[in-house]
Scaffold this motif. Structure first.
Motif, mmCIF file in Angstrom:
data_model
loop_
_atom_site.group_PDB
_atom_site.id
_atom_site.type_symbol
_atom_site.label_atom_id
_atom_site.label_comp_id
_atom_site.label_asym_id
_atom_site.label_seq_id
_atom_site.Cartn_x
_atom_site.Cartn_y
_atom_site.Cartn_z
ATOM 1 N N UNK A 1 27.497 50.141 28.487
ATOM 2 C CA UNK A 1 27.456 50.206 29.946
ATOM 3 C C UNK A 1 26.633 49.078 30.528
ATOM 4 N N UNK A 2 25.623 48.689 29.793
ATOM 5 C CA UNK A 2 24.592 47.829 30.381
ATOM 6 C C UNK A 2 24.800 46.343 30.099
ATOM 7 N N UNK A 3 25.062 46.001 28.849
ATOM 8 C CA UNK A 3 25.062 44.582 28.488
ATOM 9 C C UNK A 3 26.158 43.766 29.188
ATOM 10 N N UNK A 4 27.403 44.276 29.320
ATOM 11 C CA UNK A 4 28.420 43.443 29.974
ATOM 12 C C UNK A 4 28.039 43.068 31.400
ATOM 13 N N UNK A 5 27.522 44.012 32.141
ATOM 14 C CA UNK A 5 27.208 43.716 33.541
ATOM 15 C C UNK A 5 26.024 42.759 33.622
ATOM 16 N N UNK A 6 25.062 42.942 32.711
ATOM 17 C CA UNK A 6 23.915 42.037 32.708
ATOM 18 C C UNK A 6 24.364 40.617 32.388
ATOM 19 N N UNK A 7 25.353 40.498 31.490
ATOM 20 C CA UNK A 7 25.858 39.166 31.142
ATOM 21 C C UNK A 7 26.680 38.597 32.293
ATOM 22 N N UNK A 8 27.520 39.437 32.894
ATOM 23 C CA UNK A 8 28.426 38.956 33.947
ATOM 24 C C UNK A 8 27.660 38.483 35.175
ATOM 25 N N UNK A 9 26.479 39.051 35.376
ATOM 26 C CA UNK A 9 25.687 38.692 36.549
ATOM 27 C C UNK A 9 25.342 37.207 36.580
ATOM 28 N N UNK A 10 25.324 36.576 35.407
ATOM 29 C CA UNK A 10 24.974 35.157 35.390
ATOM 30 C C UNK A 10 26.133 34.278 35.813
ATOM 31 N N UNK A 11 27.326 34.859 35.933
ATOM 32 C CA UNK A 11 28.494 34.030 36.193
ATOM 33 C C UNK A 11 28.872 33.958 37.651
ATOM 34 N N UNK A 12 28.464 34.912 38.446
ATOM 35 C CA UNK A 12 28.920 34.925 39.839
ATOM 36 C C UNK A 12 27.937 35.697 40.704
ATOM 37 N N UNK A 13 28.115 35.559 42.019
ATOM 38 C CA UNK A 13 27.306 36.333 42.951
ATOM 39 C C UNK A 13 28.131 37.397 43.658
ATOM 40 N N UNK A 14 29.430 37.388 43.423
ATOM 41 C CA UNK A 14 30.335 38.309 44.099
ATOM 42 C C UNK A 14 30.533 39.539 43.250
ATOM 43 N N UNK A 15 30.309 40.718 43.830
ATOM 44 C CA UNK A 15 30.390 41.936 43.025
ATOM 45 C C UNK A 15 31.755 42.079 42.366
ATOM 46 N N UNK A 16 32.834 41.807 43.123
ATOM 47 C CA UNK A 16 34.177 41.984 42.550
ATOM 48 C C UNK A 16 34.347 41.074 41.339
ATOM 49 N N UNK A 17 33.912 39.810 41.480
ATOM 50 C CA UNK A 17 34.025 38.881 40.359
ATOM 51 C C UNK A 17 33.181 39.347 39.179
ATOM 52 N N UNK A 18 31.953 39.776 39.484
ATOM 53 C CA UNK A 18 31.053 40.211 38.415
ATOM 54 C C UNK A 18 31.691 41.355 37.634
ATOM 55 N N UNK A 19 32.267 42.311 38.367
ATOM 56 C CA UNK A 19 32.845 43.465 37.682
ATOM 57 C C UNK A 19 34.039 43.049 36.824
ATOM 58 N N UNK A 20 34.853 42.119 37.353
ATOM 59 C CA UNK A 20 36.013 41.669 36.563
ATOM 60 C C UNK A 20 35.539 40.958 35.301
ATOM 61 N N UNK A 21 34.540 40.074 35.458
ATOM 62 C CA UNK A 21 34.022 39.365 34.281
ATOM 63 C C UNK A 21 33.424 40.355 33.290
ATOM 64 N N UNK A 22 32.677 41.337 33.820
ATOM 65 C CA UNK A 22 32.072 42.329 32.921
ATOM 66 C C UNK A 22 33.145 43.064 32.143
ATOM 67 N N UNK A 23 34.239 43.414 32.824
ATOM 68 C CA UNK A 23 35.260 44.168 32.106
ATOM 69 C C UNK A 23 35.939 43.288 31.070
ATOM 70 N N UNK A 24 36.082 41.996 31.371
ATOM 71 C CA UNK A 24 36.649 41.096 30.365
ATOM 72 C C UNK A 24 35.729 41.000 29.142
ATOM 73 N N UNK A 25 34.424 40.873 29.409
ATOM 74 C CA UNK A 25 33.471 40.801 28.289
ATOM 75 C C UNK A 25 33.531 42.074 27.459
ATOM 76 N N UNK A 26 33.592 43.215 28.166
ATOM 77 C CA UNK A 26 33.677 44.491 27.463
ATOM 78 C C UNK A 26 34.916 44.553 26.588
ATOM 79 N N UNK A 27 36.043 44.097 27.158
ATOM 80 C CA UNK A 27 37.297 44.131 26.408
ATOM 81 C C UNK A 27 37.224 43.221 25.190
ATOM 82 N N UNK A 28 36.646 42.042 25.382
ATOM 83 C CA UNK A 28 36.532 41.076 24.281
ATOM 84 C C UNK A 28 35.710 41.652 23.135
#
Lengths: 296, 451
Positions: B227-254
């Motif tokens: 639950x925690x690590x993908x969002x923490x990682x995604x936060x470094x990539x964008x400032x937009x919540x929608x983008x962050x969540x999409x990136x987090x879900x991609x990281x989770x999937x990977x």
């Protein structure tokens, strides 16, 4: 019979040491750090064993303390440098360490007498069979058996914890209750923080054989929290935390005997039940006071 | 090195190819299930993270254990739905305890989390050891939920996993606007008439569901990281919540993809720890290399800014030296510069060299002198510095002694537009609070030299 005594003695020392350290964790609002360190200590134990191929107490303690301090330092750094929330940085570090620990355990399952279950429960019932011999090759009696290894490990750590608390009582008190005052008095807060983390690491590693990596969190946090609810001073809190912990050992052991369940889990459950009772009593008291206040 | 013989190179590749050809349908299902889980857990974890409850997943996953055991004890079945409902109930109980304790007793929030986590986990372990002592059928796989084992999942497990994760993802997409508002500004959401409590409950339900459904795959102990690590990682990539969540879900999937593969190639391996390790690697990569907020980029930015400040400070020092000598002397030694601004000689020399290369100063045997371009730049900086001093003195009522430090910092970042604005605010004043001339604007007029 003698085995039961060894088990009980080990359990009550583990519970007492955890309760004492836990008091400071609760006061310093570092309960999650206790959780984190108890998890990552697994990696310390496995690494120390794989590198040195020995299970001597100083090596285990050393490995655990290094990894424990590393956990504390890394979460702190991640918090500062990575600008992450405090709990998030703790969570990321300890889950990684614990995951690596579990992977190593399953990779070298044949070589380490640790398995995934033991990581979780500990094996307090088997403690009496792993005994310590004194002076195997030295001048003392040849291989004189002095009792279970786990008992002596936690006894040593308990004495270290006790001495630290007695000697540094005033310092620990100031740092725990009033960190800003401590800072203005010139007390090195960072040092005392890591000192506490060292004590936590040592206690968890010494408790590891007995209760495993996760139940030790229960022993660290729950008796100290119960004591926090009723105590009015640090001394009282320390005493009552120890009292709570011993009560949970007694109840838990009986419970485990009756239900034929894991001893360590039962001890942790009884600690939780005692906390629930304390909370319930305090609630009732509060309500009664409110009732008398409205009646007047 | 017995462990590594589990996957010797040739059969490793064979296995790997076998994996990707999906000859085994079960593999495909497990893979899809874990990818879906990785995505939904990362998205829902994002909201927990924003509500500053990053470790809630840890506690809830531990709290699910007694429910699983209870459900098994009562119904003596491993039916996924019954186990799921049991876990859901006890997880929810844990959720309320975490909420209730800090509100009604002296116990602090972090301690409440740790208490709930360890207490429920202990109950779960007690029940598990009790069950293992009992004489019942199909109890063997129960302890797999401690660390997770993708290979041990049944078809029923995977179906349930798929339904629940898709439900979670759809719900988040549907209520995204409201969740976002509540996450960032609860009070504002309330004034807009949104039933915050209802949505909070829905969010809690989604968190509990995604934790519980992932137990088979990831295990109780490490669910927190999913639950925690993908969002923490995604936060470094964008400032937009929608983008962050999409990136987090991609990281989770990977990470789900990677760990399922490993679990397939080495069946003795628990899945959960590998998922956590691959997520952590992704996190460390993000922390270091993210384009805007990564540590390396930030370090470079910091270095560039320091360099710029050092260069501009020397330009301004040279200007002051010129001014001191009524613009009659042009060459200054390093000692002259250092008498105005203390800095180590090595740093001064390297900065001068850089200025030289940019054509802003000229160094000769007689010393250093400003070129035309350098003088222009230095005049502009001095002008901004003194305008700001003046502004602070007039508008913020700071005494002349106090203003220098502020101006020393702001001169490097003031823009042209701000300079014009300052000038207008100050009605074209000519002197700074220390009585020094404010050099004329170099933007419109040419050259600031008044010699």
């Amino acid at each position: 019979m003698i085995n039961d005594i060894w088990i009980l003695a080990t359990a009550s020392l583990v519970a007492a040491a955890c309760a004492l350290v836990g008091v400071f964790l609760i006061l310093r609002r570092q309960a999650l750090m206790g959780d984190a360190i108890s998890h990552s200590v697994l990696l310390g134990i496995v690494l120390a064993y794989l590198i040195t191929d020995s299970r001597a107490l100083p090596i285990m303690l050393g490995g655990a303390v290094i990894i424990g301090l590393l956990t504390a330092w890394l979460s702190d750094t991640l918090n500062r440098v990575g600008k992450l929330q405090n709990d998030a940085s703790i969570g990321i570090v300890f889950t990684l360490f614990f995951a690596i620990g579990v992977i190593l355990v399953s990779l070298y399952a044949g070589q380490i007498d640790l398995d995934q279950e033991c990581v979780l429960y500990g094996e307090i019932a088997f403690i009496p069979f792993d005994t310590l011999h004194i002076g195997g090759g030295k001048n003392l009696d040849d291989g004189f058996e002095i009792g279970p290894r786990a008992f002596w490990a936690i006894a040593v750590v308990f004495i270290i914890v006790l001495i630290s608390i007695i000697v540094a009582f005033n310092r620990l008190q100031t740092v725990a209750f009033h960190p800003k005052l401590a800072l203005s008095l010139g007390i090195n807060i960072v040092f005392w923080h890591y000192f506490l983390m060292t004590l936590v690491s040592m206690t968890t590693v010494a408790s590891f054989d007995a209760v495993g990596a996760i139940l030790v969190v229960a022993l660290l946090v729950i008796p100290a929290s119960s004591a926090y609810l009723i105590a009015k001073s640090l001394k009282a809190m320390l005493w009552s935390a120890v009292a709570y912990s011993q009560a949970s050992v007694a109840i838990g052991y009986t419970l485990a005997y009756q239900l034929d369940s894991s001893i360590s889990a039962s001890i942790a459950v009884s600690a939780g039940i005692l906390l629930c009772l304390t909370v319930a009593l305090l609630e009732i008291k509060k309500q009664r006071q409110r009732a008398t206040a409205t009646a007047q | 090195m017995e462990g590594f013989s589990l996957f010797p190179p040739p059969s490793f590749w064979e296995n790997w190819l076998h994996f990707w050809r999906f000859e085994d349908m079960n593999v495909l299902w497990v893979l899809m299930g874990s990818v879906l889980l990785g995505m939904s857990a990362s998205v829902i974890g994002g909201f927990a993270f924003l509500r500053k409850r990053a470790l809630i997943g840890d506690a809830l996953a531990h709290a699910a254990l007694p429910g699983v055991m209870m459900a098994f004890l009562l119904f003596q079945t491993r039916d996924p739905l019954i186990i799921f409902i049991g876990a859901l109930c006890s997880s929810f109980l844990g959720f309320f305890l975490i909420d209730w304790l800090p509100k009604n007793t002296k116990i602090k929030a972090d301690a409440a989390l740790a208490i709930t986590l360890s207490f429920f986990f202990a109950i779960g372990l007690m029940l598990l050891s009790f069950i293992q002592g009992m004489d019942v059928n199909n109890k063997s796989g129960l302890d797999k939920i401690l660390f997770g084992q993708a290979a041990a999942m049944t078809e029923g497990d995977i179906k349930l996993l798929g339904y629940v994760t898709i439900f979670i993802l759809i719900t988040v997409v549907l209520f995204f606007q409201k969740f976002r508002l509540i996450a960032f500004n609860q009070a504002y959401a309330r004034t807009l008439g949104i039933a915050v409590n209802r949505y909070e409950l829905l969010l809690a339900l989604l968190i509990v569901m995604s934790v519980v459904v992932g137990l088979q795959l990831v295990g109780v102990v490490l669910m927190a990281a999913i639950l925690l690590t993908p969002i923490a990682a995604a936060r470094y990539w964008s400032n937009q919540l929608a983008h962050i969540l999409i990136i987090a879900s991609l990281l989770g999937a990977l990470s789900a993809l990677i760990s399922t593969q490993i679990s397939y190639l080495a069946p003795a391996m628990p899945t959960g720890p590998w998922m956590v390790v691959s997520l952590s690697v992704l996190f460390i990569l993000s922390l270091l290399f993210a384009p805007q907020k990564g540590l390396i980029k930030q370090h470079l930015n910091y270095k560039r800014l320091r360099q710029k400040v050092a260069e501009e400070n020397i330009l301004r020092t040279l200007y002051k030296l010129h001014e001191r000598h009524q613009f009659s002397r042009h060459h200054f030694t390093q000692a002259d510069i250092q008498s105005f601004r203390s800095m180590p000689s090595s740093c001064l020399q390297s900065t001068l060299k850089k200025l030289n290369r940019q054509g802003l100063v000229q160094s000769s045997s007689q010393g250093t002198t400003l070129t035309q371009a350098g003088l222009k730049k230095a005049t502009q900086l001095t002008r901004r510095h003194r305008l700001w001093e003046n502004y602070l003195n007039e508008q913020a009522q700071l005494s002349p002694e106090q203003v220098h430090q502020h101006a020393e910092r702001i001169e490097h970042i003031l823009t042209d537009a701000q300079e014009v604005q300052l000038q207008q605010e100050l009605r074209n004043s000519q002197q700074d609070p220390h009585g020094n001339q404010i050099p004329g604007a170099t933007l419109s007029k040419e050259g600031g030299g008044k010699n």
